[in-house]
Design an enzyme around this catalytic site. Sequence first.
Site, mmCIF file in Angstrom:
data_model
loop_
_atom_site.group_PDB
_atom_site.id
_atom_site.type_symbol
_atom_site.label_atom_id
_atom_site.label_comp_id
_atom_site.label_asym_id
_atom_site.label_seq_id
_atom_site.Cartn_x
_atom_site.Cartn_y
_atom_site.Cartn_z
ATOM 1 N N GLU A 1 -5.250 -8.339 -2.291
ATOM 2 C CA GLU A 1 -5.921 -8.237 -0.992
ATOM 3 C C GLU A 1 -7.303 -7.648 -1.200
ATOM 4 O O GLU A 1 -7.446 -6.581 -1.807
ATOM 5 C CB GLU A 1 -5.103 -7.350 -0.045
ATOM 6 C CG GLU A 1 -5.690 -7.198 1.350
ATOM 7 C CD GLU A 1 -4.820 -6.311 2.250
ATOM 8 O OE1 GLU A 1 -3.578 -6.415 2.160
ATOM 9 O OE2 GLU A 1 -5.376 -5.506 3.009
ATOM 10 N N GLU B 1 0.808 -1.227 0.000
ATOM 11 C CA GLU B 1 0.000 0.000 0.000
ATOM 12 C C GLU B 1 0.841 1.277 0.000
ATOM 13 O O GLU B 1 0.594 2.223 0.752
ATOM 14 C CB GLU B 1 -1.006 -0.038 1.152
ATOM 15 C CG GLU B 1 -1.974 -1.201 0.986
ATOM 16 C CD GLU B 1 -3.088 -1.271 2.017
ATOM 17 O OE1 GLU B 1 -2.986 -0.602 3.062
ATOM 18 O OE2 GLU B 1 -4.057 -2.012 1.782
#
Length: 411
Positions: free
Chosen positions: A185, A67
């Site tokens: 994810e 991220e």
Amino acid sequence: MKRWDELNKFFKRTGAVVTFGLNALHGRHHSGRGSWKGDWDSSNAHDFIKYTISKGYRIDSWEFGNELSGKGVGASVGAKQYGKDLIHLNSIIDELYTDIEPKPILLAPGGFYDKSWFEQLLQVSGPRVVNALTHHIYNLGPGNDHNLIKKILDPDHLNKISATFRNLSLTIRMNGPWASAWVGESGGAYNSGGPNVSDTFVDSFWYLDQLGMAAKYDTKVYCRQTFIGGNYGLLNASTFVPNPDFYSALLWHRLMGKGVLDVNGHRSSYLRSYAHCSKERAGVTLLLINLSNQTMFKVDAKCTGNTELHLKERVDNRKMYFAHGLKRSFSWIGNKASDERLFREEYHLTPEAENLQSKIMLLNGQALQLTERGDVPNLSPVRRGINSPINITPLSIKFIVFPNFNSPGCK
């Protein structure tokens, strides 16, 4: 390393396919506003990978970072710098895995899709450095949102994420056709999911719909957040008892093959449909998801003797009526004279006591619960005549296997 050794014993016993995420911030400095600058320090990753190889541990893929793409989540790294560091990591993998086959693939960036950032990453890293672009999806918003169930059952809300899938597919085609798309994810709602939502029956509506949508846009791998941990775990974190999404995932895994078939036709947005070649057997598997709380759809499947299966959908006659035909490019195995001896297999999923927030899922009316030995129960279908009508009741899900249908794309 003791913990890593223990984990690899577990991976070996269970046959797990392992992706490991490496820290992509190591060695950088914080330059303000969440941005991190400087070259990545690869020394720790180098030693860790070298140790892993020395122990004979099989890693399917190494993922770089978590991220940090675009604006990032708490931290970000520019795409140009990220691309340079990926070239360096790829050289480490090539060096350490010399004469070792199969060589692990390289994944990045494990973050949320940002068009310009992803494009630049592929352009800077160049051909055959990144094997797959991994992106994260939490299209339901925060887990504490009181409108979570409303979002899950809203077809317009579910459709919004299709733009991300489509745009990522285009980014890869235009900038890095050597790479594939992975969902690295996805848990629906972030911040550990929604209590008494993410771990209940209703969660399977968005989950299965997104699996179908991801496959439609040529996503090669879809990683669910999580197998265990948080409200969105497939297993209860305390008892290890499967939550409803576990059984949805298992049925998808067992029934839906890699060949994705196009489903065309004008139909209610509340009836979601996805078709795949059946897994490891002849035929076609259809997934129907009814998001409506009052409409029962009836689908008639008839052999027409040509290369098409015609499906007609209509609502229950007690409600307002509509009907229209759909055409799907399936051919027929067998002949019309033998229709009465042919069958289909149905896996109908509903919640216990018609409670959408039940943690017990019913398969063809039977509760899915572990056996006394702790084993997963048999997931057995109901067989029905091939020409009998298919009903999909309100707020339910159905996998339908047609062993005697084939598609030119299923070889």
